[in-house]
Enzyme design. Structure first.
Site, PDB file in Angstrom:
ATOM      1  N   ASP A  31       0.850  -1.185   0.000  1.00  0.00           N
ATOM      2  CA  ASP A  31       0.000   0.000   0.000  1.00  0.00           C
ATOM      3  C   ASP A  31       0.887   1.237   0.000  1.00  0.00           C
ATOM      4  O   ASP A  31       2.040   1.176   0.452  1.00  0.00           O
ATOM      5  CB  ASP A  31      -0.887   0.000   1.252  1.00  0.00           C
ATOM      6  CG  ASP A  31      -2.181   0.776   1.069  1.00  0.00           C
ATOM      7  OD1 ASP A  31      -2.127   1.928   0.580  1.00  0.00           O
ATOM      8  OD2 ASP A  31      -3.241   0.242   1.418  1.00  0.00           O
ATOM      9  N   LYS A  86     -13.394   0.203 -13.833  1.00  0.00           N
ATOM     10  CA  LYS A  86     -13.837  -1.061 -13.251  1.00  0.00           C
ATOM     11  C   LYS A  86     -14.357  -2.016 -14.318  1.00  0.00           C
ATOM     12  O   LYS A  86     -14.208  -3.245 -14.192  1.00  0.00           O
ATOM     13  CB  LYS A  86     -14.896  -0.806 -12.177  1.00  0.00           C
ATOM     14  CG  LYS A  86     -14.350  -0.075 -10.950  1.00  0.00           C
ATOM     15  CD  LYS A  86     -13.198  -0.849 -10.295  1.00  0.00           C
ATOM     16  CE  LYS A  86     -12.728  -0.202  -9.018  1.00  0.00           C
ATOM     17  NZ  LYS A  86     -11.665  -0.972  -8.325  1.00  0.00           N
ATOM     18  N   TYR A 136     -14.409   6.172 -13.048  1.00  0.00           N
ATOM     19  CA  TYR A 136     -14.457   5.008 -12.162  1.00  0.00           C
ATOM     20  C   TYR A 136     -15.179   3.840 -12.848  1.00  0.00           C
ATOM     21  O   TYR A 136     -14.697   2.704 -12.832  1.00  0.00           O
ATOM     22  CB  TYR A 136     -15.170   5.384 -10.867  1.00  0.00           C
ATOM     23  CG  TYR A 136     -15.170   4.287  -9.821  1.00  0.00           C
ATOM     24  CD1 TYR A 136     -14.065   4.086  -8.999  1.00  0.00           C
ATOM     25  CD2 TYR A 136     -16.280   3.466  -9.653  1.00  0.00           C
ATOM     26  CE1 TYR A 136     -14.057   3.094  -8.044  1.00  0.00           C
ATOM     27  CE2 TYR A 136     -16.285   2.472  -8.695  1.00  0.00           C
ATOM     28  CZ  TYR A 136     -15.178   2.281  -7.887  1.00  0.00           C
ATOM     29  OH  TYR A 136     -15.179   1.282  -6.937  1.00  0.00           O
ATOM     30  N   THR A 184     -16.215   1.952   3.673  1.00  0.00           N
ATOM     31  CA  THR A 184     -14.760   2.058   3.669  1.00  0.00           C
ATOM     32  C   THR A 184     -14.383   3.536   3.661  1.00  0.00           C
ATOM     33  O   THR A 184     -15.244   4.408   3.450  1.00  0.00           O
ATOM     34  CB  THR A 184     -14.152   1.393   2.419  1.00  0.00           C
ATOM     35  OG1 THR A 184     -14.509   2.162   1.249  1.00  0.00           O
ATOM     36  CG2 THR A 184     -14.643  -0.049   2.240  1.00  0.00           C
ATOM     37  N   ASP A 243       3.374   1.593  -5.064  1.00  0.00           N
ATOM     38  CA  ASP A 243       2.565   2.406  -5.964  1.00  0.00           C
ATOM     39  C   ASP A 243       2.156   1.490  -7.107  1.00  0.00           C
ATOM     40  O   ASP A 243       2.957   1.195  -8.000  1.00  0.00           O
ATOM     41  CB  ASP A 243       3.371   3.595  -6.482  1.00  0.00           C
ATOM     42  CG  ASP A 243       2.606   4.438  -7.491  1.00  0.00           C
ATOM     43  OD1 ASP A 243       1.452   4.081  -7.834  1.00  0.00           O
ATOM     44  OD2 ASP A 243       3.164   5.450  -7.955  1.00  0.00           O
TER      45      ASP A 243
END
Length: 267
Positions: free
Chosen positions: A38, A176, A172, A207, A62
């Site tokens: 991460d 996806k 987005y 989240t 990254d």
């Protein structure tokens, strides 16, 4: 009784928080050693795994950078000897997600979120992390799996937005949808090596990425309007799907996209 991942080694990108963190803890409960990859500090996630009696390391990664992904996979092999499972969970909701004061898209049609007006760099940034980053993570790990000749499981985090187009979150959605097709192609390419590649398309999950959504009246109304169960999921519910896809319970699954989404209709 041995866990479902006893003796396995799992690499989790985006493992410091959210779905990645919950999956790291569940994998540890089931016997896996874990690599937390991460950009955020992974010390707490490592400690959580270790508290469950398993080994863990943190690798600053990254995922949009090829060299960083290769170093991540190499560090995992150096630490544990092999990689059995990859969960590619690193992602961003919008191009400014990692800014000190990120813009959380919590309503439709705000700022520069429409594709007609979005700066090209805004579109490209989301694809760099959410799509190219998954490719680079997948193949860095897959190369080590092929070399080890012991099979493996790769799990990519997609989204309901891979199938459900929504205005205002175009980059987005496109990223996806790309993850979904990437998963299917890699599943075909890696089947010969007994490496299974599947994806999870979560619905609205509690989240850090969705905090702005749930805190906005407009955003909450929009997301719950799409969700028949009328609640957000929790990361542990997605983690259980990731456990299924990582272990032998899913031994004949590859190229699949599973949806823990509370009833959002995506087919």
């Amino acid at each position: 009784m041995a866990g479902k991942l006893e003796g396995k080694v799992a690499v989790i990108t985006g493992g410091a928080s959210g779905i990645g963190r919950a999956t790291a803890e569940l994998y540890a409960d089931e016997g896996a050693n874990v690599v937390i990859a991460d950009l955020q500090d992974g010390a707490d996630a490592v400690a959580a795994v270790q508290a469950r009696g398993r080994e863990a390391i943190y690798v600053s990664t990254d995922t949009s950078d090829e060299a960083s992904c290769e170093a991540m996979a190499e560090a995992a092999v150096e630490a544990f000897g092999a990689i059995d499972v990859l969960l590619a969970a690193a992602g961003i909701s919008n191009w400014r997600y990692m800014d000190p004061e990120p813009v959380q898209i919590s309503s439709v049609g705000v700022n520069d979120s429409f594709l007609l007006h979005a700066p090209v760099e805004a579109f490209q940034k989301v694809l760099d992390v959410n799509l190219t980053g998954v490719l680079l993570s997948d193949r860095a790990v897959a190369r080590r799996m092929v070399e080890a000749d012991n099979g493996g499981a790769i799990i990519n985090i997609a989204s309901i937005m891979a199938k459900v187009p929504q205005v205002g979150v175009g980059p987005y959605c496109v990223s996806k949808a790309g993850v979904w097709m990437l998963t299917k192609v890699l599943a075909m390419e890696l089947a010969f090596h007994n490496i299974r590649v599947n994806a999870i398309g979560p619905g609205f999950i509690e989240t850090p990425m969705t905090a702005g959504l749930s805190e906005s009246e407009v955003g909450a109304s929009w997301s719950m309007g799409l969700t028949p169960m009328k609640r957000m999921g929790v990361p542990e519910e997605v983690a259980r799907t990731a456990l299924f896809l990582a272990c032998d319970d899913s031994s004949f699954y590859t190229g699949a996209l599973l949806h823990p989404h509370g009833g959002v209709f995506t087919d």
